[in-house]
Design a protein around this motif. Structure first.
Motif, short mmCIF file in Angstrom:
data_model
loop_
_atom_site.label_atom_id
_atom_site.label_comp_id
_atom_site.label_asym_id
_atom_site.label_seq_id
_atom_site.Cartn_x
_atom_site.Cartn_y
_atom_site.Cartn_z
N ALA A 164 -12.40 7.91 -33.45
CA ALA A 164 -13.47 8.70 -34.04
C ALA A 164 -14.38 7.86 -34.92
CB ALA A 164 -12.89 9.84 -34.87
N VAL A 165 -15.59 8.36 -35.07
CA VAL A 165 -16.56 7.80 -36.02
C VAL A 165 -17.12 8.98 -36.80
CG1 VAL A 165 -18.46 7.87 -34.36
CG2 VAL A 165 -18.57 6.31 -36.28
N ARG B 73 -20.04 10.34 -39.96
CA ARG B 73 -21.25 10.08 -40.73
C ARG B 73 -21.56 11.31 -41.59
NH1 ARG B 73 -20.62 5.59 -38.92
NH2 ARG B 73 -22.16 4.24 -37.97
N GLU C 264 -18.07 14.26 -37.44
CA GLU C 264 -17.08 13.40 -36.80
C GLU C 264 -17.21 13.53 -35.29
OE1 GLU C 264 -12.37 12.48 -37.27
OE2 GLU C 264 -12.96 14.58 -37.14
N PHE D 283 -17.53 1.41 -30.02
CA PHE D 283 -18.27 2.40 -30.79
C PHE D 283 -19.65 1.94 -31.23
CE2 PHE D 283 -14.44 4.94 -31.25
CZ PHE D 283 -14.98 6.21 -31.20
N ARG D 284 -20.02 0.70 -30.99
CA ARG D 284 -21.33 0.25 -31.47
C ARG D 284 -22.46 1.09 -30.88
NH1 ARG D 284 -20.21 -5.99 -30.44
NH2 ARG D 284 -19.31 -4.97 -28.63
N GLU E 18 -22.09 4.76 -32.26
CA GLU E 18 -22.51 4.84 -33.67
C GLU E 18 -24.03 4.77 -33.79
OE1 GLU E 18 -18.85 2.88 -36.17
OE2 GLU E 18 -20.18 1.54 -35.09
N ASP F 83 -26.34 7.72 -35.30
CA ASP F 83 -27.29 7.47 -36.38
C ASP F 83 -28.70 7.92 -35.98
OD1 ASP F 83 -25.26 6.43 -37.96
OD2 ASP F 83 -25.76 4.33 -37.48
#
Length: 117
Positions: free
Chosen positions: A12-13, A15, A35, A52-53, A56, A60
């Motif tokens: 997960a990521v 923000r 999430e 994930f780059r 992500e 964003d």
């Protein structure tokens, strides 16, 4: 489970996001943690679920125009519509065989809204 069947892995990521929406006649501002969870059977050649780059960066980009905005001005009628939009927007950034499993919004009181893919 048979040893021949790869295990299911998740990563997960998260923000932060602040938005405003209308609840009846009142306006509500909320700070959320967004999430995004990706899942896949087994791991890739680098022993990860997904790089994930790209995800992500896509998250964003999706969140930036929403920060501090009134959701109805963006064509969204509340947090559920927001989570569904993020799920649809981000799914293409999770390459197969991984998949976007869910998007979760958690407010400052710990209330969670989960939309699955």
């Amino acid at each position: 489970m048979s040893p021949d069947v790869p295990l299911l892995f998740e990563a997960a990521v998260a923000r932060p996001l602040s938005v405003v929406f209308r609840a009846g006649e009142a306006w509500e501002g909320h700070d959320y943690t967004v999430e995004v969870v990706a899942a896949r059977r087994g791991l890739d050649g680098f022993d990860v679920v997904v790089d994930f780059r790209d995800l992500e960066a896509a998250l964003d980009r999706s969140l930036a125009p929403l920060q501090g905005q009134l959701l109805s001005d963006l064509g969204l009628d509340g947090p559920l519509a927001l989570a569904q939009r993020l799920l649809a927007d981000l799914a293409p950034f999770v390459p197969a065989p991984a998949r976007l499993k869910e998007v979760t919004l958690t407010d400052g009181r710990g209330r969670r809204m989960v939309v699955g893919g």
